[in-house]
Motif scaffolding. Sequence first.
Motif, PDB file in Angstrom:
ATOM      1  N   THR A 173       0.818  -1.209   0.000  1.00 41.75           N
ATOM      2  CA  THR A 173       0.000   0.000   0.000  1.00 41.75           C
ATOM      3  C   THR A 173       0.854   1.263   0.000  1.00 41.75           C
ATOM      4  O   THR A 173       0.460   2.280  -0.594  1.00 41.75           O
ATOM      5  N   LYS A 174       2.008   1.208   0.626  1.00 37.41           N
ATOM      6  CA  LYS A 174       2.886   2.377   0.612  1.00 37.41           C
ATOM      7  C   LYS A 174       3.438   2.610  -0.789  1.00 37.41           C
ATOM      8  O   LYS A 174       3.573   3.756  -1.236  1.00 37.41           O
ATOM      9  N   ARG A 175       3.753   1.518  -1.497  1.00 32.82           N
ATOM     10  CA  ARG A 175       4.270   1.655  -2.856  1.00 32.82           C
ATOM     11  C   ARG A 175       3.195   2.153  -3.813  1.00 32.82           C
ATOM     12  O   ARG A 175       3.470   2.945  -4.718  1.00 32.82           O
ATOM     13  N   VAL A 176       1.936   1.699  -3.606  1.00 37.02           N
ATOM     14  CA  VAL A 176       0.847   2.054  -4.520  1.00 37.02           C
ATOM     15  C   VAL A 176       0.265   3.430  -4.213  1.00 37.02           C
ATOM     16  O   VAL A 176       0.031   4.241  -5.127  1.00 37.02           O
ATOM     17  N   THR A 177       0.014   3.694  -2.940  1.00 35.70           N
ATOM     18  CA  THR A 177      -0.676   4.933  -2.563  1.00 35.70           C
ATOM     19  C   THR A 177       0.235   5.982  -1.937  1.00 35.70           C
ATOM     20  O   THR A 177      -0.174   7.132  -1.784  1.00 35.70           O
TER      21      THR A 177
END
Length: 362
Positions: free
Chosen positions: A306-310
Motif C-alpha cells: 500500500t505504501k508503494r501504490v498509494t
Amino acid sequence: MRAILVGGGLALLISLLGTRFAIRRFTEWGYGQEIRDDGPTTHHTKRGTPTMGGVVIILATLVAYFAAKLVTGTMPTASAMLLLFLFVGMGLVGFLDDFIKIYKQRSLGLRSKAKMVGQTVIALVFGYLALSDHLEDDRGQSPASHHISFIRDFESWALPTVVVLLLIWFVVTATSNAVNLTDGADGLATGASVMVFGAYTLVNIWQNNQWCGQADITYGKCYEVRDPLDLAIIAAAITGACFGFLWWNAAPAQIFMGDTGSLALGGALAGFAILTRTELLLVILGGLFVVETVSVMLQVSWFKVTKRVTGTGRRLFRIAPIHHHFEMVWDEITVVIRFWIITGLCVAGGLGIFYAEWVAGT
C-alpha cells in the motif's frame, strides 16, 4: 513408561520450585523485561518483570531427562542428544538476545542478522548430524531422513542432502521464530506449548508401541523412527517443565520466559517434527504458531504494498502479531484463553489425523 512418568513429573516439580527461586534472584539482579513502545499500552505496566525464565524450563528438562535415564539404567540415544542439542543451542541464542536487552536496557537485543546467523549455525549442525551415517542404528536408521513427511515419510520423494539441509534450516528457524512471536501475552506461548508438546508425547508413545524395530509388530503400518521412546521422555519433560513454569507465567505473569525460552521451545518443536517424520503434521498441531507468523507476514507485506501504490502504508491489523490486535478488543486474559482453545482444537485435529492414518493403514 516409567521413564516418561519420571521425566514429566520431575521436570514439573523442578520448574515449579525453580521458577519461584528464579523470580527472586532475577528481581534482585535487575533482570527485568523491557517493553516495546509500539505495543499495547496495557503492557507498559509489565516493564521490569523478571525475564529469561526459559533458563528454568531448559534446566528442568535436562535434569529430568537424565534422571529418567539413570532411574531406568539406560543410555541416552542419538536422537535424544540431537534434540537436546537443538533445544539448548536455540536457548543460548535466545539467552544472548535477552542478556543484551537487559544489559543495554532496551527492547532490542541481538540484531536480526546476528540472531539468524546463530539459528542457522545450530540448525545446520543439527541437520548434518541427524542425516549422518555415523548415527545410524543397527537397522541402518538415521535420526532424520531424506524424505518429506506428513505422518510418515513420502518414500517416493527422496531429496538430495543439500535440499534436506535447507528444509531442516527452514523448519527450525521458522518454528523457533513462530513461538517467539507468540510469546507476547501472559501465559500464551507457555500454555500453547504444553498442549503441543503433550501431543508429541502421545505421538512418540504411539510410535514406540508400533515401532518397526520391534520384532512383535505383526499388524498395521509400523513407524520408521530411530528412538521414539527417548523422544517421548524429552517431550514429557518439556511438557512438565512448561506446566510448572505456567504457574508463575499465567496472568498476571511474575516472570517471562524471554527469547531464551521461546527460541528453545520452537527449536525443540522443529526437532520433534523432523525426528518423528511429522514435519507437515506440525503445521496442524502448531496451528496457532502458524497463524501468529502469517499475521506478521501479512501485516508487513500489506504495509509495503500500500505504501508503494498509494504512498501511505496501511495495516491489516491494528498491531501484529495477531494476539496484540485482539488485545485492543478483549482483555488480555480473554485473548489468551481463546487462543488456548484454538491450540487445543489444532492439537485434537492433528492427533485425530495421526491416529486415523494408522487405522486406515491396518
